[in-house]
Design a protein around this motif. Structure first.
Motif, PDB file in Angstrom:
ATOM      1  N   LYS A 116       0.923  -1.250   0.058  1.00  0.00           N
ATOM      2  CA  LYS A 116      -0.248   0.130   0.094  1.00  0.00           C
ATOM      3  C   LYS A 116       0.827   1.121  -0.020  1.00  0.00           C
ATOM      4  CE  LYS A 116      -3.205  -0.337   2.972  1.00  0.00           C
ATOM      5  NZ  LYS A 116      -4.099  -0.188   4.223  1.00  0.00           N
ATOM      6  N   ILE A 117       0.291   2.310  -0.581  1.00  0.00           N
ATOM      7  CA  ILE A 117       1.231   3.575  -0.623  1.00  0.00           C
ATOM      8  C   ILE A 117       0.329   4.417   0.153  1.00  0.00           C
ATOM      9  CG2 ILE A 117       1.550   5.840  -2.215  1.00  0.00           C
ATOM     10  CD1 ILE A 117       1.647   3.887  -4.605  1.00  0.00           C
ATOM     11  N   LEU A 118       1.186   5.125   1.383  1.00  0.00           N
ATOM     12  CA  LEU A 118       0.706   6.112   2.133  1.00  0.00           C
ATOM     13  C   LEU A 118       1.716   7.266   2.186  1.00  0.00           C
ATOM     14  CD1 LEU A 118      -0.374   3.654   5.043  1.00  0.00           C
ATOM     15  CD2 LEU A 118      -1.824   5.055   3.457  1.00  0.00           C
ATOM     16  N   PRO A 119       1.252   8.449   2.726  1.00  0.00           N
ATOM     17  CA  PRO A 119       2.180   9.644   2.659  1.00  0.00           C
ATOM     18  C   PRO A 119       3.117   9.514   3.830  1.00  0.00           C
ATOM     19  CG  PRO A 119       0.016  10.347   3.396  1.00  0.00           C
ATOM     20  CD  PRO A 119       0.013   8.740   2.648  1.00  0.00           C
ATOM     21  N   ILE A 179       5.563   7.373   0.858  1.00  0.00           N
ATOM     22  CA  ILE A 179       6.144   8.206  -0.187  1.00  0.00           C
ATOM     23  C   ILE A 179       6.268   9.721   0.569  1.00  0.00           C
ATOM     24  CG2 ILE A 179       5.846   9.322  -2.478  1.00  0.00           C
ATOM     25  CD1 ILE A 179       6.385   6.396  -2.553  1.00  0.00           C
ATOM     26  N   SER A 180       7.576  10.323   0.250  1.00  0.00           N
ATOM     27  CA  SER A 180       7.655  11.676   0.631  1.00  0.00           C
ATOM     28  C   SER A 180       6.976  12.726  -0.440  1.00  0.00           C
ATOM     29  CB  SER A 180       9.163  12.042   1.070  1.00  0.00           C
ATOM     30  OG  SER A 180       9.815  12.007  -0.109  1.00  0.00           O
ATOM     31  N   ASN A 181       6.633  13.884   0.526  1.00  0.00           N
ATOM     32  CA  ASN A 181       6.223  15.009  -0.388  1.00  0.00           C
ATOM     33  C   ASN A 181       4.918  14.900  -0.918  1.00  0.00           C
ATOM     34  OD1 ASN A 181       8.685  16.479   0.117  1.00  0.00           O
ATOM     35  ND2 ASN A 181       9.526  15.564  -1.632  1.00  0.00           N
ATOM     36  N   GLU A 226       9.999  -7.381  -6.573  1.00  0.00           N
ATOM     37  CA  GLU A 226       8.927  -8.157  -6.082  1.00  0.00           C
ATOM     38  C   GLU A 226       7.703  -7.659  -5.695  1.00  0.00           C
ATOM     39  OE1 GLU A 226      11.308  -8.443  -2.544  1.00  0.00           O
ATOM     40  OE2 GLU A 226      11.905  -8.477  -4.889  1.00  0.00           O
ATOM     41  N   TYR A 227       7.692  -6.214  -5.574  1.00  0.00           N
ATOM     42  CA  TYR A 227       6.524  -5.551  -4.782  1.00  0.00           C
ATOM     43  C   TYR A 227       5.920  -4.541  -5.926  1.00  0.00           C
ATOM     44  CZ  TYR A 227       8.658  -7.024  -0.528  1.00  0.00           C
ATOM     45  OH  TYR A 227       9.275  -7.615   0.516  1.00  0.00           O
ATOM     46  N   VAL A 228       4.663  -4.553  -5.805  1.00  0.00           N
ATOM     47  CA  VAL A 228       3.645  -3.490  -6.658  1.00  0.00           C
ATOM     48  C   VAL A 228       3.052  -2.665  -5.570  1.00  0.00           C
ATOM     49  CG1 VAL A 228       1.779  -3.544  -8.272  1.00  0.00           C
ATOM     50  CG2 VAL A 228       3.398  -5.361  -8.375  1.00  0.00           C
ATOM     51  N   ALA A 229       3.123  -1.472  -5.578  1.00  0.00           N
ATOM     52  CA  ALA A 229       2.797  -0.426  -4.728  1.00  0.00           C
ATOM     53  C   ALA A 229       1.428   0.194  -5.525  1.00  0.00           C
ATOM     54  CB  ALA A 229       3.777   0.591  -4.113  1.00  0.00           C
ATOM     55  N   ASN A 286       9.818  13.562   6.027  1.00  0.00           N
ATOM     56  CA  ASN A 286      10.612  12.073   6.131  1.00  0.00           C
ATOM     57  C   ASN A 286      10.720  11.923   4.713  1.00  0.00           C
ATOM     58  OD1 ASN A 286      10.036  12.179   8.888  1.00  0.00           O
ATOM     59  ND2 ASN A 286       7.785  11.365   8.320  1.00  0.00           N
ATOM     60  N   PRO A 287      11.925  11.038   4.393  1.00  0.00           N
ATOM     61  CA  PRO A 287      12.135  10.337   3.133  1.00  0.00           C
ATOM     62  C   PRO A 287      11.201   9.150   2.860  1.00  0.00           C
ATOM     63  CG  PRO A 287      13.633   9.470   4.885  1.00  0.00           C
ATOM     64  CD  PRO A 287      12.767  10.630   5.578  1.00  0.00           C
ATOM     65  N   THR A 288      11.119   8.873   1.360  1.00  0.00           N
ATOM     66  CA  THR A 288      10.492   7.796   1.164  1.00  0.00           C
ATOM     67  C   THR A 288      11.012   6.402   1.880  1.00  0.00           C
ATOM     68  OG1 THR A 288       9.822   8.870  -0.847  1.00  0.00           O
ATOM     69  CG2 THR A 288       9.928   6.214  -1.049  1.00  0.00           C
ATOM     70  N   SER A 289      10.084   5.613   2.359  1.00  0.00           N
ATOM     71  CA  SER A 289      10.520   4.507   3.075  1.00  0.00           C
ATOM     72  C   SER A 289       9.839   3.258   2.798  1.00  0.00           C
ATOM     73  CB  SER A 289      10.658   4.828   4.519  1.00  0.00           C
ATOM     74  OG  SER A 289       9.451   4.904   4.954  1.00  0.00           O
ATOM     75  N   PHE A 290      10.103   2.146   3.253  1.00  0.00           N
ATOM     76  CA  PHE A 290       9.367   0.959   2.852  1.00  0.00           C
ATOM     77  C   PHE A 290       9.400   0.057   4.217  1.00  0.00           C
ATOM     78  CE2 PHE A 290       9.438  -3.469   1.222  1.00  0.00           C
ATOM     79  CZ  PHE A 290       8.090  -3.608   0.998  1.00  0.00           C
ATOM     80  N   ASP A 291       8.269  -0.122   4.332  1.00  0.00           N
ATOM     81  CA  ASP A 291       8.060  -1.243   5.535  1.00  0.00           C
ATOM     82  C   ASP A 291       7.720  -2.632   5.138  1.00  0.00           C
ATOM     83  OD1 ASP A 291       8.460  -0.622   8.248  1.00  0.00           O
ATOM     84  OD2 ASP A 291       6.560   0.564   8.423  1.00  0.00           O
TER      85      ASP A 291
END
Length: 175
Positions: free
Chosen positions: A15-18, A34-36, A99-102, A23-28
């Motif tokens: 899932k994409i969340l702000p 996503i930043s900005n 392997e990921y699709v956001a 904060n920089p773009t990060s992945f959990d």
């Protein structure tokens, strides 16, 4: 009719969340922050993929792609027999791999068929169709202007031949 019969590739849904502006773009594990951006709705028309996926899906690097493909590359995302079309957008974050699709929550909802799609579910992705992308665009203004434009073109074509069609029908009825 409009679908490209091409290779499909597997991917895991995230899932994409702000992330906010500081904060920089990060992945959990199951979320790409996503930043900005202030809302995931800003990215409803996109699918976020790792940059190397472009060559895997389209068979060429973005650098060597045609000008029109560089501007707009459409990806078809499928789950359980339902497909949506989104524009390709590359994302870089530590741990976010091929392997990921956001997708945004709205896109995930559109892809689901009345049941929730769990995070990290298996999706298939492949080359998409521009017509279907615009016909079912997530932005209502884009979608309606495309449909009205197509309908207008069809009416123009029909009306430009109305005299010839009328004469043809008159001749057929007179026999």
């Amino acid at each position: 009719m409009f679908y490209n019969l091409c290779k499909c590739f597997p991917g895991k849904l995230v899932k994409i969340l702000p992330a906010g502006f500081s904060n920089p773009t990060s992945f959990d594990t199951d979320t790409l922050s996503i930043s900005n951006i202030t809302s995931p709705k800003e990215l409803d028309e996109y699918v976020m993929l790792e940059s190397h996926m472009y060559q895997i899906i389209f068979g060429e690097t973005k650098l060597s792609a045609s000008t029109s493909r560089k501007r707009l590359s459409i990806v078809r995302i499928s789950y359980g027999g339902k497909s949506i079309h989104r524009a390709f957008r590359a994302a870089t974050a530590k741990g976010f791999g091929k392997e990921y699709v956001a997708l945004t929550p709205s896109s995930i909802y559109e892809l689901s068929q009345g049941s929730e799609i769990p995070s990290l579910s298996e999706l298939t992705i492949g080359k998409g169709c521009r017509w279907l992308y615009y016909w079912n665009h997530p932005n209502a203004a884009v979608r309606m202007s495309f449909k009205i434009g197509i309908i207008g073109i069809c009416f123009t074509i029909i009306l430009s031949f109305k005299d010839e069609l009328f004469c043809l029908l008159s001749n057929l009825l007179n026999y």
